[in-house]
Design a protein around this motif. Structure first.
Motif, PDB file in Angstrom:
ATOM      1  N   SER A 228      65.356  45.679  13.006  1.00  0.00           N
ATOM      2  CA  SER A 228      64.809  46.070  11.706  1.00  0.00           C
ATOM      3  C   SER A 228      65.923  46.547  10.802  1.00  0.00           C
ATOM      4  O   SER A 228      66.978  46.980  11.271  1.00  0.00           O
ATOM      5  N   LYS A 229      65.711  46.460   9.497  1.00  0.00           N
ATOM      6  CA  LYS A 229      66.635  47.087   8.559  1.00  0.00           C
ATOM      7  C   LYS A 229      66.429  48.594   8.609  1.00  0.00           C
ATOM      8  O   LYS A 229      65.296  49.066   8.595  1.00  0.00           O
ATOM      9  N   ALA A 230      67.526  49.330   8.619  1.00  0.00           N
ATOM     10  CA  ALA A 230      67.436  50.781   8.755  1.00  0.00           C
ATOM     11  C   ALA A 230      66.674  51.408   7.597  1.00  0.00           C
ATOM     12  O   ALA A 230      65.938  52.380   7.773  1.00  0.00           O
ATOM     13  N   SER A 231      66.842  50.851   6.402  1.00  0.00           N
ATOM     14  CA  SER A 231      66.213  51.449   5.223  1.00  0.00           C
ATOM     15  C   SER A 231      64.754  51.052   5.043  1.00  0.00           C
ATOM     16  O   SER A 231      64.097  51.548   4.131  1.00  0.00           O
ATOM     17  N   ASN A 232      64.247  50.165   5.909  1.00  0.00           N
ATOM     18  CA  ASN A 232      62.828  49.811   5.848  1.00  0.00           C
ATOM     19  C   ASN A 232      62.052  50.888   6.615  1.00  0.00           C
ATOM     20  O   ASN A 232      61.570  50.693   7.729  1.00  0.00           O
ATOM     21  N   LEU A 233      61.933  52.047   6.001  1.00  0.00           N
ATOM     22  CA  LEU A 233      61.379  53.224   6.690  1.00  0.00           C
ATOM     23  C   LEU A 233      59.903  53.046   7.040  1.00  0.00           C
ATOM     24  O   LEU A 233      59.432  53.631   8.021  1.00  0.00           O
ATOM     25  N   ASN A 234      59.196  52.269   6.265  1.00  0.00           N
ATOM     26  CA  ASN A 234      57.801  52.007   6.577  1.00  0.00           C
ATOM     27  C   ASN A 234      57.668  51.328   7.942  1.00  0.00           C
ATOM     28  O   ASN A 234      56.837  51.710   8.775  1.00  0.00           O
ATOM     29  N   ARG A 235      58.533  50.336   8.169  1.00  0.00           N
ATOM     30  CA  ARG A 235      58.486  49.618   9.440  1.00  0.00           C
ATOM     31  C   ARG A 235      59.008  50.493  10.577  1.00  0.00           C
ATOM     32  O   ARG A 235      58.486  50.449  11.699  1.00  0.00           O
ATOM     33  N   VAL A 236      60.038  51.284  10.308  1.00  0.00           N
ATOM     34  CA  VAL A 236      60.557  52.198  11.334  1.00  0.00           C
ATOM     35  C   VAL A 236      59.471  53.171  11.773  1.00  0.00           C
ATOM     36  O   VAL A 236      59.305  53.440  12.969  1.00  0.00           O
ATOM     37  N   LYS A 259      71.929  57.870  10.359  1.00  0.00           N
ATOM     38  CA  LYS A 259      72.011  58.645   9.118  1.00  0.00           C
ATOM     39  C   LYS A 259      70.712  58.571   8.325  1.00  0.00           C
ATOM     40  O   LYS A 259      70.200  59.574   7.825  1.00  0.00           O
ATOM     41  N   ILE A 260      70.176  57.364   8.196  1.00  0.00           N
ATOM     42  CA  ILE A 260      68.980  57.179   7.368  1.00  0.00           C
ATOM     43  C   ILE A 260      67.773  57.843   8.006  1.00  0.00           C
ATOM     44  O   ILE A 260      66.997  58.534   7.339  1.00  0.00           O
ATOM     45  N   VAL A 261      67.594  57.656   9.310  1.00  0.00           N
ATOM     46  CA  VAL A 261      66.450  58.264   9.996  1.00  0.00           C
ATOM     47  C   VAL A 261      66.541  59.783   9.963  1.00  0.00           C
ATOM     48  O   VAL A 261      65.544  60.476   9.713  1.00  0.00           O
ATOM     49  N   ARG A 262      67.750  60.316  10.201  1.00  0.00           N
ATOM     50  CA  ARG A 262      67.905  61.779  10.152  1.00  0.00           C
ATOM     51  C   ARG A 262      67.585  62.319   8.758  1.00  0.00           C
ATOM     52  O   ARG A 262      66.931  63.354   8.612  1.00  0.00           O
ATOM     53  N   THR A 263      68.049  61.602   7.736  1.00  0.00           N
ATOM     54  CA  THR A 263      67.776  62.034   6.355  1.00  0.00           C
ATOM     55  C   THR A 263      66.283  61.992   6.061  1.00  0.00           C
ATOM     56  O   THR A 263      65.721  62.938   5.483  1.00  0.00           O
ATOM     57  N   ALA A 264      65.638  60.903   6.458  1.00  0.00           N
ATOM     58  CA  ALA A 264      64.197  60.765   6.209  1.00  0.00           C
ATOM     59  C   ALA A 264      63.401  61.809   6.994  1.00  0.00           C
ATOM     60  O   ALA A 264      62.399  62.344   6.497  1.00  0.00           O
ATOM     61  N   MET A 265      63.837  62.120   8.215  1.00  0.00           N
ATOM     62  CA  MET A 265      63.164  63.152   9.007  1.00  0.00           C
ATOM     63  C   MET A 265      63.314  64.517   8.345  1.00  0.00           C
ATOM     64  O   MET A 265      62.359  65.297   8.249  1.00  0.00           O
ATOM     65  N   LYS A 266      64.518  64.801   7.865  1.00  0.00           N
ATOM     66  CA  LYS A 266      64.792  66.092   7.242  1.00  0.00           C
ATOM     67  C   LYS A 266      63.930  66.293   5.989  1.00  0.00           C
ATOM     68  O   LYS A 266      63.457  67.392   5.710  1.00  0.00           O
ATOM     69  N   LEU A 267      63.715  65.196   5.248  1.00  0.00           N
ATOM     70  CA  LEU A 267      62.926  65.285   4.015  1.00  0.00           C
ATOM     71  C   LEU A 267      61.426  65.129   4.250  1.00  0.00           C
ATOM     72  O   LEU A 267      60.637  65.221   3.311  1.00  0.00           O
TER      73      LEU A 267
END
Length: 601
Positions: A228-236, A259-267
């Protein structure tokens, strides 16, 4: 001073990705998105392609801000290169700004944090000549926003990447009420996403896709490797939910995903149940049927990483019998061949492949019906299809005509086009273009690779290189040593000795002809050697390698002068009477001779 409105197509039409547009109101320019695109196979050695930075060199003093719609690379990827030289404020939603900072600091660690400004759908920013407001849109990443530029002639609306999905989660939902409010103000022009305009089938809802992913996880008997693309957070998020529902644990791999998952989790945009994530060292102790590996690859591209896994070249993971590779990112047309090649490698390694895009019609972009619904909702006077290849822009135009927009009010543009608004005639017209060429990034070089370099790389990839080295004495007008020839990617030298010998004769003849009939000139000499070799090699092989002549000069007088100077500087070999002669016998031992008085020295 009369009002002036311009819409500038800086990049992002007749291509996929690299989105960047601008609206000028009087002396202020509002830049909408600043993205990149990944190169196709014709751009040899190029890492990424960004919009023309000459625009900022010419108009940078008028740019009051860069306004971002979402956090994917096609909208934020050019920021590191723009902010290297220009201190331009950047506006975006909280998640978009965090991802933009990650992107910028990867290339430019000294970028000022003060340039980044967090806004939301309720923000309205007043400038001297216009104000900017935003509205929620649905895409594959949370907090995607559309942009509304309020001008004296009406609203100029830019959608960014969007689609309609009434069942989307709150962070992903389009604000239809806000669109109705914008319509009431009067929409002058709409710049709308065309990426999926050809699709006549509705996108599957994200709820249906979540159920499908869970079903795949439940039926898998071995490890699941999700691409998956890391920035496709919906799919993640759907992958994490499915793993949790089926009692599996997830290993995150790839630089970007961490980095992206940690940032999205933090927010708070990603919900990860406690104990769901594991580390590499936990793989040995976790059964295959309880293991999920989420792979994004470098820069969010998972296909290269999958190929390394299949070839046993990946640093952590090797695909083996029983593994299921689940490709949950819908690939673009440009990489369909690569997807097929990757799938073949996975099967050879013993795994199997499931592609979400084959079983479910899913995309983060509006279908044809979505585009018509948007037109019907906001009723723009003029339409400028953007974000898509040429055929998609034309399809979007046809859809808009069926939705009620006049044919003459739709503009199919190209990069660099500038549309000026005539207040008297109340129409847009094409005016002087703005910079709209590609800027190619190769390693640390920005824009130093142009069409000539790319053409040379293409020739090298097709027919290779032929190198000729020769040493001459131009005063005596003769060749000092036999020319040396070699090639790479042209012919197999050991099987073509005669061709190499004949090419040496061609070099000799070209140089001697130059000596006899022309006044000596280095450029002319190399040109003659190159031209004669090119003709000869094409006649013999029907190939056109890059011919590189290397001509060196030996100056005999200078050589003799240096020899004399060296001899002069050598210490003189005078006899020292105070030293005793020393002999060396066959064993290597020194024997000191005695003097006349029979005394040892």
């Amino acid at each position: 001073m009369a009002d002036q409105i311009k819409i500038m197509i800086l990049s992002g039409v007749r291509e996929q990705g690299k989105d960047m547009f601008a609206v000028q109101v009087n002396d202020e320019i509002f830049v909408l998105d600043a993205g990149l695109k990944y190169p196709d196979s014709s751009l040899f050695g190029i890492d990424v392609v960004i919009p023309d930075l000459d625009f900022f060199a010419q108009y940078g003093d008028r740019v009051v801000g860069i306004f971002l719609t979402h956090g994917h690379a096609d909208s934020i990827g050019a920021l590191p290169y723009i902010l290297r030289k220009y201190d331009i404020p950047v506006f975006g939603s909280k998640l978009t700004i965090e991802l933009a900072k990650i992107t910028v600091k990867r290339e430019n660690k000294h970028c000022k944090n003060s340039l980044f400004h967090v806004i939301d759908a309720d923000t309205e920013i007043d400038f001297k000549n216009a104000n900017i407001s935003f509205f929620h849109t649905t895409h594959s990443i949370p907090e995607s926003l559309g942009i509304d530029v309020h001008t004296p002639a009406g609203e100029v609306v830019y959608t960014g990447d969007f689609k309609f999905d009434p069942s989307a989660a709150p962070h992903y939902r389009t604000d239809m009420d806000r669109l109705a409010e914008i319509e009431e103000k009067g929409v002058l022009a709409l710049l709308s996403d065309s990426s999926n305009a050809e699709s006549s089938f509705p996108n599957a809802s994200e709820q249906d896709i979540g159920k499908y992913v869970t079903s795949v996880f439940r039926n898998a008997t071995g490890r699941i490797i999700v691409a998956s693309k890391a920035s496709n957070l919906n799919r993640v998020q759907e992958v994490l939910n499915a793993a949790d529902a089926t009692g599996k644990r997830v290993l995150l791999t790839g630089r970007d995903v961490g980095k992206i998952v940690r940032t999205a989790m933090k927010l708070g945009y990603l919900k990860v149940p406690k104990g769901l994530l594991m580390r590499v060292k936990d793989l040995k102790n976790t059964p295959d049927n309880k293991t999920v590996i989420l792979e994004t690859g470098q820069m969010g591209e998972p296909l290269n990483s999958l190929q390394k896994m299949a070839k046993k070249r990946h640093s952590m993971i090797t695909i083996h019998k029983g593994d299921l590779v689940f490709i949950v990112t819908t690939p673009s047309h440009a990489v369909e061949t690569m997807v097929a090649q990757t799938s073949d490698m996975v099967y050879r390694a013993g795994g199997t492949v499931i592609q979400l895009g084959k079983d479910k019609h899913t995309s983060g972009h509006a279908t044809g019906r979505d585009l018509q619904l948007l037109i019907d909702t906001i009723k723009p006077k003029f339409l400028i299809p953007v974000i898509g290849e040429y055929r998609l822009l034309e399809v979007h135009k046809d859809l808009a005509i069926k939705a009620g927009i006049k044919k003459d009010n739709i503009f199919i543009t190209k990069n660099g086009d500038c549309l000026d608004y005539d207040f008297k005639k109340k129409r847009f017209y094409l005016s002087d273009p703005v910079p709209g060429e590609d800027t190619m990034i190769d390693g640390s070089g920005v824009g130093d690779v142009g069409n000539i370099v790319l053409r040379d790389r293409e020739v090298l990839s097709d027919d290779g290189i032929f190198i000729a080295v020769v040493t001459i004495d131009r005063k005596k007008k003769k060749i000092i040593s036999e020319p040396q020839v070699t090639s790479r990617g042209f012919v197999y030298i050991k099987a073509n000795h005669q061709l190499m010998r004949d090419s040496i004769e061609v070099i000799k003849k070209a140089i001697n002809n130059n000596f006899e009939h022309k006044k000596f000139d280095w450029t002319e000499l190399k040109k003659d050697v190159r031209n004669d070799l090119e003709k000869f090699l094409y006649k013999k092989t029907n190939r056109r390698p890059v011919v590189l002549p290397v001509v060196m000069e030996v100056n005999q007088n200078r050589h003799r002068a240096m020899q004399k100077r060296n001899n002069k500087n050598e210490p003189s070999k005078k006899k020292n009477n105070n030293q005793h002669p020393v002999e060396v016998n066959k064993t290597g031992k020194k024997i000191v001779k005695k003097d006349k008085n029979n005394k040892k020295d």
